[in-house]
Design a protein around this motif. Structure first.
Motif, PDB file in Angstrom:
ATOM      1  N   SER A 212       0.844  -1.341   0.171  1.00  0.00           N
ATOM      2  CA  SER A 212       0.083  -0.175   0.094  1.00  0.00           C
ATOM      3  C   SER A 212       0.921   1.340  -0.093  1.00  0.00           C
ATOM      4  CB  SER A 212      -0.863   0.160   1.181  1.00  0.00           C
ATOM      5  OG  SER A 212      -1.759  -1.081   1.196  1.00  0.00           O
ATOM      6  N   ASP A 213       0.395   2.258  -0.577  1.00  0.00           N
ATOM      7  CA  ASP A 213       0.939   3.642  -0.498  1.00  0.00           C
ATOM      8  C   ASP A 213       0.022   4.791   0.429  1.00  0.00           C
ATOM      9  OD1 ASP A 213       3.054   2.961  -2.240  1.00  0.00           O
ATOM     10  OD2 ASP A 213       1.846   3.642  -3.964  1.00  0.00           O
ATOM     11  N   VAL A 214       0.524   4.850   1.827  1.00  0.00           N
ATOM     12  CA  VAL A 214      -0.194   5.380   2.803  1.00  0.00           C
ATOM     13  C   VAL A 214       0.327   6.852   2.987  1.00  0.00           C
ATOM     14  CG1 VAL A 214      -0.974   5.005   5.104  1.00  0.00           C
ATOM     15  CG2 VAL A 214      -0.475   2.966   3.896  1.00  0.00           C
ATOM     16  N   LEU A 215      -0.519   7.674   2.799  1.00  0.00           N
ATOM     17  CA  LEU A 215      -0.255   9.232   3.216  1.00  0.00           C
ATOM     18  C   LEU A 215      -0.596   9.355   4.760  1.00  0.00           C
ATOM     19  CD1 LEU A 215       0.609  12.126   2.185  1.00  0.00           C
ATOM     20  CD2 LEU A 215      -1.870  12.155   1.518  1.00  0.00           C
ATOM     21  N   VAL A 216       0.291  10.003   5.389  1.00  0.00           N
ATOM     22  CA  VAL A 216       0.236  10.174   6.955  1.00  0.00           C
ATOM     23  C   VAL A 216       0.501  11.472   7.112  1.00  0.00           C
ATOM     24  CG1 VAL A 216       1.127   9.262   9.308  1.00  0.00           C
ATOM     25  CG2 VAL A 216       0.783   7.729   7.310  1.00  0.00           C
ATOM     26  N   GLY A 222       5.897  10.330  15.546  1.00  0.00           N
ATOM     27  CA  GLY A 222       5.989   9.169  14.895  1.00  0.00           C
ATOM     28  C   GLY A 222       5.710   7.884  15.294  1.00  0.00           C
ATOM     29  N   ILE A 223       4.611   7.742  16.080  1.00  0.00           N
ATOM     30  CA  ILE A 223       4.021   6.341  16.490  1.00  0.00           C
ATOM     31  C   ILE A 223       3.097   6.145  15.556  1.00  0.00           C
ATOM     32  CG2 ILE A 223       2.129   7.599  17.786  1.00  0.00           C
ATOM     33  CD1 ILE A 223       3.848   4.270  18.719  1.00  0.00           C
ATOM     34  N   VAL A 224       2.482   6.919  14.839  1.00  0.00           N
ATOM     35  CA  VAL A 224       1.741   6.256  13.767  1.00  0.00           C
ATOM     36  C   VAL A 224       2.579   5.922  12.532  1.00  0.00           C
ATOM     37  CG1 VAL A 224      -0.351   6.873  12.175  1.00  0.00           C
ATOM     38  CG2 VAL A 224      -0.264   7.846  14.611  1.00  0.00           C
ATOM     39  N   THR A 225       3.432   6.373  12.218  1.00  0.00           N
ATOM     40  CA  THR A 225       4.243   6.402  11.085  1.00  0.00           C
ATOM     41  C   THR A 225       5.000   4.893  11.468  1.00  0.00           C
ATOM     42  OG1 THR A 225       4.732   8.553  10.645  1.00  0.00           O
ATOM     43  CG2 THR A 225       6.127   7.130   9.676  1.00  0.00           C
ATOM     44  N   CYS A 239       4.044   7.809   3.114  1.00  0.00           N
ATOM     45  CA  CYS A 239       4.709   9.192   2.908  1.00  0.00           C
ATOM     46  C   CYS A 239       4.214  10.135   4.159  1.00  0.00           C
ATOM     47  CB  CYS A 239       4.072   9.553   1.611  1.00  0.00           C
ATOM     48  SG  CYS A 239       4.544  11.320   1.094  1.00  0.00           S
ATOM     49  N   ASN A 240       5.182  10.605   4.816  1.00  0.00           N
ATOM     50  CA  ASN A 240       4.609  11.544   5.932  1.00  0.00           C
ATOM     51  C   ASN A 240       4.632  13.020   5.553  1.00  0.00           C
ATOM     52  OD1 ASN A 240       4.123  12.457   8.501  1.00  0.00           O
ATOM     53  ND2 ASN A 240       5.690  11.141   9.293  1.00  0.00           N
ATOM     54  N   THR A 241       3.564  13.499   5.013  1.00  0.00           N
ATOM     55  CA  THR A 241       3.384  14.861   4.689  1.00  0.00           C
ATOM     56  C   THR A 241       3.319  15.955   5.811  1.00  0.00           C
ATOM     57  OG1 THR A 241       2.412  16.392   3.083  1.00  0.00           O
ATOM     58  CG2 THR A 241       0.957  14.900   4.629  1.00  0.00           C
ATOM     59  N   TYR A 242       3.368  17.241   5.508  1.00  0.00           N
ATOM     60  CA  TYR A 242       3.593  18.292   6.590  1.00  0.00           C
ATOM     61  C   TYR A 242       3.076  19.528   5.838  1.00  0.00           C
ATOM     62  CZ  TYR A 242       8.296  18.657   4.409  1.00  0.00           C
ATOM     63  OH  TYR A 242       9.138  18.974   3.775  1.00  0.00           O
ATOM     64  N   CYS A 243       2.829  20.361   6.727  1.00  0.00           N
ATOM     65  CA  CYS A 243       2.657  22.025   6.260  1.00  0.00           C
ATOM     66  C   CYS A 243       3.830  22.877   6.643  1.00  0.00           C
ATOM     67  CB  CYS A 243       1.491  22.457   6.905  1.00  0.00           C
ATOM     68  SG  CYS A 243      -0.329  21.544   6.445  1.00  0.00           S
ATOM     69  N   GLY A 244       4.451  23.593   5.956  1.00  0.00           N
ATOM     70  CA  GLY A 244       5.759  24.376   6.443  1.00  0.00           C
ATOM     71  C   GLY A 244       7.011  24.072   5.696  1.00  0.00           C
TER      72      GLY A 244
END
Length: 448
Positions: A212-216, A222-225, A239-244
């Motif tokens: 799977s390709d999971v967007l997080v 980092g517990i979910v990642t 893929c751990n995405t972020y704002c900023g």
């Protein structure tokens, strides 16, 4: 080239059921009285009571091994305890005594005169090389009221003395469940008060499976990642995405002992990089970033630091770092352009959001369009109202179906002969989840 091949073959042949130098472990001291993380090196030490013990004996032992603090000529050290068959028979015999006996403790008066063994006698036994178990047996033999107690009270007395004079350390493997339980017990605010049953339900509702390709969006250290990467098992991508301008910290991922292949599958990319080039959403992303920064600063002011930290990081439990044998792959590298292009064209297979410091609807309306059609998404929050408002907006915008608000419920039981009952102290709430499936709006023009 030969050195590189030898390192690769060594990592492949490594038995992950046995600890190695440099790995992370979860140390459970005295059956949960204290829990801490540690990295096993030749110079690592932990403090148990007034004793400072080296972690060197733990290297090369299987996960789940039990150790006991003993005092030798060179000072205190950890000695491995091998469970025996006689011990199991003793427990079964004691359980039968508890069920059959009719004694009680009504005639026992606690006036501190029942124990004839003094502190000086115990110190003298230690100087002569007596083990912790021998001291416990001496305390039992010199207690005037021990034989009058019920079998249950005798066991409680034995455990109490054992924790003081012969502390035991259980070496556990750090994985998603054990790490989440340890943090929730001591520092729940660091993982957003995410309980282990809520974490497992998140992975199930998001349909996290192999390849799977999971967007997080993970703002919980980092517990979910780490939990998603553990379930993927070295396949697919996280893929751990972020704002900023900078990604969110994922320090907990380092405790999972992931292989280099799994670490390569943990990537990060900013929200602006994942957005389609033709969409003009830069202004809304900037507003979302400002709102997240404000909420994060407010939460930092509300949460006061703990005065006594039992749950320490891996670096804090090390007293000496061993030289690195080789450069390992670091989790959370920048996503390559080829992967970002593929995600833009095909979309992600699932989405998990755990961002209590961000406006829920503000981030959901930006991330849900990045999913492929019929892909599931899950949003975690400590409180119900932000998820209820987000659910209402999703219904109005016709962005998803199968929307459901869930509140996981967990009750732990003590299971012992003649005294099985729920635990006296339990958590009241483990947070709330909003789940659904992304759809395309019928009003939007369909591609040819």
């Amino acid at each position: 080239m030969l050195a590189k091949n030898s390192e690769e073959s060594l990592s492949e042949n490594q038995n992950h059921r046995i600890t190695w130098e440099g790995c992370s472990v979860l140390l459970d001291i005295n059956d949960g009285d204290r829990v801490l993380f540690a990295r096993l090196t030749a110079g690592s030490k932990i403090k148990i009571g007034n004793n400072s013990c080296s972690l060197q004996p733990l290297i090369g032992c299987p996960f789940g091994s039990l150790f006991q603090v003993e005092v030798g000529g060179d000072g205190p050290f950890l000695s491995r305890v091998i469970p025996s068959t006689e011990g199991n028979n003793l427990v079964e015999k004691m359980d039968s005594q508890i069920m059959e006996e009719g004694r009680d403790n009504r005639a026992i008066v606690d006036n501190n005169t029942a124990q004839t063994l003094t502190g000086e006698d115990i110190d003298d036994m230690r100087r002569k090389g007596a083990t912790g178990d021998e001291i416990v047996e001496a305390l039992i033999a010199n207690s005037a009221t021990f034989e009058k107690k019920t079998a249950f009270s005798q066991e409680k007395y034995r455990i109490k003395k054992q924790k003081k004079y012969a502390p035991r350390v259980l070496m556990r493997r750090p994985f998603a469940r054990s790490i989440c339980e340890a943090y929730f017990k001591k520092h729940a605010e660091k993982i957003g008060f995410l309980r282990v049953d809520t974490l497992s339900l998140m992975l199930s509702l998001a349909n996290v499976t192999a390849h799977s390709d999971v967007l997080v969006v993970d703002m919980l250290e980092g517990i979910v990642t780490g939990a998603v990467a553990e379930r993927l098992g070295g396949t697919g991508y996280v893929c751990n995405t972020y704002c900023g301008s900078s990604p969110y910290p994922i320090n907990i991922v380092r405790m999972f002992n992931f292989s280099d292949e799994t670490c390569k599958r943990i990537l990060h990319a900013s929200l602006s990089e994942l957005q389609p080039s033709h969409s003009g959403t830069s202004a809304s992303i900037d507003e979302l970033e400002d709102a997240c920064n404000i909420n994060k600063q407010q939460n930092k002011e509300v949460l006061s630091p703990s005065s006594a930290i039992d749950l320490v990081s891996m670096e804090e439990s090390d007293v000496a770092a061993s030289p690195k044998t080789g450069k390992s792959v670091k989790a959370g590298e920048q996503a390559p352009l080829e992967a970002i292009k593929s995600w833009k064209e095909n979309g992600f297979s699932s989405l998990i959001i755990a961002a209590p410091d961000c406006d829920v609807w503000g981030i959901v309306k930006e991330l849900v369009p990045l999913l492929s059609y019929s892909a599931p998404f899950v949003i975690y929050h400590q409180y119900l109202q932000p998820l209820a408002s987000c659910m209402h907006n999703l219904q109005i915008e016709k962005m998803a179906i199968g929307l459901q608000l869930s509140e996981p419920w967990l009750r732990e039981y003590q299971v012992l002969p003649s005294r099985t009952h729920p635990h006296m102290q339990m958590s009241s709430s483990g947070g709330y989840l909003l789940s659904g499936t992304r759809i395309t709006c019928s009003d939007q023009p369909q591609p040819n």
